[in-house]
Design an enzyme around this catalytic site. Structure first.
Site, short mmCIF file in Angstrom:
data_model
loop_
_atom_site.label_atom_id
_atom_site.label_comp_id
_atom_site.label_asym_id
_atom_site.label_seq_id
_atom_site.Cartn_x
_atom_site.Cartn_y
_atom_site.Cartn_z
N GLU A 193 79.09 -55.67 12.91
CA GLU A 193 78.54 -54.63 13.77
C GLU A 193 79.65 -53.88 14.47
OE1 GLU A 193 75.69 -56.51 16.34
OE2 GLU A 193 74.10 -55.88 15.00
N GLU A 296 70.79 -57.97 8.90
CA GLU A 296 70.23 -58.97 9.82
C GLU A 296 68.89 -58.44 10.29
OE1 GLU A 296 72.71 -60.02 13.19
OE2 GLU A 296 74.51 -59.91 11.96
C1 IPT Z 1 73.70 -59.56 16.15
C2 IPT Z 1 74.95 -60.21 15.62
O1 IPT Z 1 75.49 -59.50 14.54
C3 IPT Z 1 74.74 -61.63 15.24
O2 IPT Z 1 75.98 -62.23 15.04
C4 IPT Z 1 73.95 -62.35 16.29
O3 IPT Z 1 74.72 -62.42 17.44
C5 IPT Z 1 72.66 -61.60 16.57
O4 IPT Z 1 72.96 -60.34 17.01
C6 IPT Z 1 71.81 -62.18 17.67
O5 IPT Z 1 71.46 -63.45 17.44
S1 IPT Z 1 74.22 -58.26 17.18
C7 IPT Z 1 72.81 -57.73 18.07
C8 IPT Z 1 73.29 -56.76 19.07
C9 IPT Z 1 71.83 -57.12 17.17
#
Ligand code: IPT
Length: 995
Positions: A193, A296
């Site tokens: 990100e 994600e």
């Molecule tokens: C996203 C991250 O990429 C991941 O590593 C993890 O931290 C997740 O969030 C939350 O569990 S970043 C978020 C701002 C979408």
């Protein structure tokens, strides 16, 4: 229709024109110069070995399950979902705790991870950082990076240089495991990100973002041999680093999304402000040449100190959430889809950031102790199995969202996916208000090869009952294979309809079926209402099962192995079996006329062979044992496996007869304690962005201490005037501290779920003697560094003492010493990694390791006796386990009750658990919420001796003892898992320089 191929689809029923035409696979000619030709892509999907594949993936971090022998178990549970992939991070901070020394052995080796992925048939998306976020301490960066002068994740030379060694080592490890080298890795994501963060983005803070950083990271990985495509996870969906967007652009543009957010305390309230409605437009705007990719998508949620517990997060993102929002994602044509997390695991050994506690269960489909009872596991399974075998979806193009022209009521929104080169269209229906818990009836007008059709055609209405979404498919093209079994499922009492071309023959209904069958034009139309009992329709060689959703949950689709290189990886060219069973089926092999299954049961279970590629199967084995078979009324083979759980002996850790040995773990309070070799806080400058507020820096990271707990000793010679000590301490959210003057307890801060720092005044209870030396001892719980937003250096926010005053004296009059874990960055325990130990005396001595020198120690129980007064007591014990083979018995250490110093009053205390030397829990009695601490087999020796210890820190003058404490088996599962090898857990040896 010949039964050469077995095809299975679990489809949300309604209208399925199932086309059984034979179509040769398009020859897929790469449009650009690939670095390899095994993983290619176009605007629709990834293409692996020349075949389009739905990359349906789940996030799973090997470092959160430090028992490599269990990785295969998790992969098989993911494969059994119908998933084809897993995405994983590597945590730089755990691998290079000591700068220049990247340790990739033992639990930190990925060899077994790659082997297990291949064995299960799971493609991997590798995400090595160097920054990963992931609720890890410092977002996965080593503690020593906190001292870098340059901004972390910028192009500052010292930051870039810091990443080089790690990237070359991890890059090579990943490169060796790429598909081009016969391994499972098909995609790599550099950084994490990088482009965005909520509230901050390129657009708002262009100066904070640096395209060169991405290029640098990519180049290091390419230099290490990575040739598979690079992907990006852009949280703001703004096209950052999309192909063609300039420097640092990746091959495959992906987004991240967490629409349910994180309020696990109100799990039935779905916040709407992040619910996606226009992703297909964003995608075609920003990255029209790549598959729509979600790197994600929220598959669980997170909780923190003082929170509500991970099970509540599992409710926030539950089976209904998966039904509504996952299907919404399909309506935008996602074909690379990773859900975060599919298995969360454990923040053992202080690996987590300060916002989370030991459990990283995440409310995921697979629980922290690897169980699969959460209903969303089943929901994901029936969805993923549909997309795994729906090739038409892999080239479909999303139409406009919520198009009113298809549906009879505005309370339902429908997004179409138009067939591209196939005649198949998909219509994804949901409540117009995503969050609606109401019921709606609707009819749908769809465009088909025989013109527009309004369904249901034979009466009744379609229904959306509560939080739900449905996929209606027309002219469903199965891609040139012969379809022999189709499973259509739905909710109880819902009316559904499907149709087949007339040429397939006349449908025959099972006796119990109340379905209506009619000839309409050139099609047979079948219309039925789901009940809890199974209805079966046979049409020529095709059998259609009409199943209540909960029966569909019990079906397992198992791919039969193919020859290499496909092996166990997914391909439409493979045959499947479909078996109805209970808890889990893992693998299937057919040998002669025998079907060999492996799987797990948690009660007496009947297997039913719903579909096999051969009618001549005569016998079945389960986990190697032959089963007696009978036949069902529809001629399916049946076999029953009986279940009777074993009796296992467990230690009674709360019993007064259970022997614990005790040693004080805060000897610093004794006037005879010698701290001459502690580190003197002599740094007169700091690189920390907070600046220095004390004559010498008191930030722990400036002295190489980054984890667990911190101890400070502040010496001064009294002038008789000092009456108060004021101190500003930062330990991270949930932290606590205790402050003592010589042996006198001055007070504690017990912590809160909100405070990362705390300022406190400590009045001295007596007048100090002129000319006498005094020492202030400050014990601080270190909850982990914060995570990072690019350019902000938030990770560097210090831990330790930021400021203090000794009333009546100058700051310079106090001389400070510090310790954290023994050795600091030159940590001693290379097996358990750089974060496993903190500053407490017992940890420095290594007594948390197996076989501490406890023979001469006092016998004392943490439950019956506890700790007297404020301070830290170290309790150690041993016990044997003997769990019979073939049984997976997940176990947890459980704190029962909240007793403190005075009977039944609760109390402010903290405890760390060490299992065979591995820190597997940080318990905070006054904050919670976690009281149950799972420990995986492999760390726990299931067939032999275990060493267990507990560092109990009373923050109250009244002392502390546990309300109760037990090792609890959470399930008895007769399992086809591979029994994990015992994890190497070196025993205590005398530490020569320990103090
Ligand atoms: C996203 C991250 O990429 C991941 O590593 C993890 O931290 C997740 O969030 C939350 O569990 S970043 C978020 C701002 C979408």
């Amino acid at each position: 229709m010949l039964l050469h191929w077995l095809f299975f689809a679990i489809a949300q029923a309604c209208l399925c024109f199932v086309s059984v035409t034979h179509r040769s696979r398009n020859s897929l000619i790469p449009k650009r110069q690939w670095l390899q030709d095994l993983v290619t892509w176009d605007q629709h999907s990834l293409i692996v070995r020349g075949e389009r594949v739905m990359i349906y993936s789940g996030e799973f971090h090997p470092f959160r399950l430090p028992s490599p022998g269990l990785w295969l178990d998790v992969f098989q549970k993911i494969k059994a979902l119908g998933f084809t992939g897993v995405s994983f991070y590597a945590d730089w901070g755990l691998l290079e705790g000591n700068p220049g020394h990247v340790v990739t052995d033992g639990v930190f080796s990925l060899d077994q991870f790659f082997a297990a992925a291949s064995e299960a048939g799971i493609y991997l998306i590798a995400r090595p950082g160097p920054y990963i976020n992931a609720e890890t301490a410092a977002g996965g960066m080593p503690g020593w990076t906190l001292r870098l002068n340059g901004t972390l994740r910028s192009t500052a030379p010292d930051y870039l240089n810091a990443t080089v060694h790690y990237l070359s080592v991890i890059g090579k490890i990943i490169a060796d495991a790429q598909i081009t080298n016969g391994g499972p890795v098909i995609m790599v994501q550099p950084e994490n990100e990088y482009s965005t963060w909520p509230g901050e983005s390129f657009a708002q803070f262009p100066e904070l973002f640096n395209r060169e950083l991405m290029t640098f990271t990519e180049d290091r990985l390419r230099d290490a041999g990575i040739v598979v495509p690079f992907a990006i996870n852009d949280n703001e969906n703004m096209g950052y680093f999309a192909p063609g967007s300039g420097l640092g652009a990746v091959d495959i543009y992906g987004i991240d999304a967490y629409p349910f957010r994180y309020d696990c305390g109100h799990p039935y309230v779905w916040p709407t402000y992040r619910f996606p409605t226009g992703w297909q437009t964003n995608h075609t705007t920003f990255s029209p040449s790549t598959p729509f990719t979600i790197m994600e998508f929220e598959g669980g949620s997170g909780d923190g100190w003082g929170g509500v517990g991970e099970d509540m997060c599992a409710i926030l993102v539950n089976n209904e959430g998966v039904r509504v929002l996952f299907k919404n994602n399909y309506s935008f044509g996602v074909t690379i889809f990773n859900t975060y997390m599919i298995y969360g695991g454990t923040n053992w050994g202080n690996l987590g950031y300060h916002g989370g506690y030991t459990s990283y269960d995440y409310g995921a489909s697979i629980t922290e102790d690897r169980q699969i009872w959460r209903e969303k596991y089943s929901e994901m399974k029936i969805q993923a199995n549909f997309f795994k075998v729906s090739p038409a979806y892999l080239t479909a193009t999303a139409g406009n969202v919520g198009n009113g022209s298809f549906v009879s009521t505005s309370t339902i929104a429908v997004t179409p996916l138009w067939g591209n080169g196939t005649t198949t269209n998909f219509y994804v229906a949901r409540h117009s208000d995503f969050t609606s818990t109401g019921n709606a009836s609707y009819t749908l007008t769809v465009s088909t090869s025989i013109g527009n059709v309004t369904i249901p055609q034979l009466g009744g209405t379609l229904s959306m009952i509560g939080r739900d979404s449905k996929i209606h498919a027309t002219d469903y093209d199965v891609g040139g294979i012969n379809l022999s079994v189709l499973v259509l499922y739905g909710g109880e009492s819902e009316v559904h309809e499907f149709a087949l071309p007339m040429s397939t023959g006349e449908p025959k209904l099972s006796n119990n079926s109340t379905a209506k069958v009619a000839k309409l034009g050139s099609a047979w139309v079948i219309n039925w209402q789901f009940t809890t009992s199974r209805q079966v329709v046979t049409i020529g060689d095709l059998t259609v099962y009409l199943l209540w959703r909960n029966e569909a949950y019990d079906l397992w689709v198992l791919e039969l192995p193919a020859s290499e290189p496909i092996g166990n990886f997914t391909s439409m060219s493979k045959s499947n079996v479909i078996v109805k069973a209970g808890y889990l089926l893992r693998t299937a092999i057919i040998d002669n006329n025998t079907l060999h299954l492996t799987g797990d049961i948690n009660c007496t279970t009947t297997l039913e062979l719903i579909a096999t590629p051969s009618d001549s199967l005569t016998s079945v084995t389960f986990n190697g044992s032959p089963l007696e078979t009978t036949k069902s009324s529809t001629n399916n083979l049946l076999a029953t496996i009986s279940f009777s759980p074993p009796e296992i002996q467990l230690p009674d850790l709360s019993s007064p007869y259970h022997e614990w040995k005790y040693h004080d773990s805060l000897p610093e309070l004794s006037p005879t304690y010698n701290d001459t070799i502690w580190t003197l806080c002599t740094h007169t400058s700091t690189t920390n962005p907070l600046g220095k507020r004390t004559p010498t820096s008191l930030y722990a990271s400036d002295y190489g201490f980054h984890t667990g707990s911190l101890l400070y000793r502040g010496y001064f010679t009294s002038t008789g005037t000092e009456s108060t000590f004021t101190v500003n301490i930062t330990g991270g959210v949930g932290f606590g501290h205790s402050v003592l003057l010589n042996s006198t307890f001055l007070g504690s801060w017990a912590g809160s779920g909100a405070n990362e720092t705390w300022i406190q005044n400590f009045a001295f209870p007596v007048t100090l003697e002129v000319g006498k030396n005094y020492v202030l001892t400050v014990l601080i719980d270190h909850m982990g560094q914060d995570e990072e937003a690019p350019g902000t250096d938030a990770v560097k926010y210090p831990r330790g003492i930021t400021d203090f005053s000794l009333q009546g004296r100058e700051m310079e009059d106090v001389e400070w010493k510090i310790t954290g874990n023994l050795g600091g960055e030159q940590y001693l325990d290379l097996v358990r990694g750089p974060r496993n130990e903190g500053a407490m005396f017992a940890e420095r001595m290594g007594w948390h390791l197996p076989s501490p020198p406890s023979e001469g120690w006092e016998s004392r129980s943490p439950v019956c006796d506890g700790v007297d007064g404020a301070g830290v007591g170290f309790f150690t014990t041993g016990f044997e386990l003997d769990v019979p083979s073939g049984w997976d018995v997940p176990m947890s250490f459980v704190f029962n009750g909240t007793e403190g110093g005075e009977e039944g009053t609760g109390g402010n205390y903290r405890a760390q658990l060490f299992v065979n030397g591995w820190q597997f829990g940080k318990y905070v009695n006054n904050l919670g919420p976690q009281t149950t601490f799972p420990v995986p087999e492999g760390i726990l020796n299931y067939n032999g001796k275990n060493d267990f210890s507990l560092a109990l820190w009373s923050l109250d003058a009244a002392g502390a003892k546990l309300g109760g404490f037990a090792l609890v088996p959470k399930a008895f599962i007769k399992s086809g898992y591979s029994k994990p090898a015992l994890v190497d857990s070196p025993a205590w040896v005398k530490r020569e320089n320990a103090y």
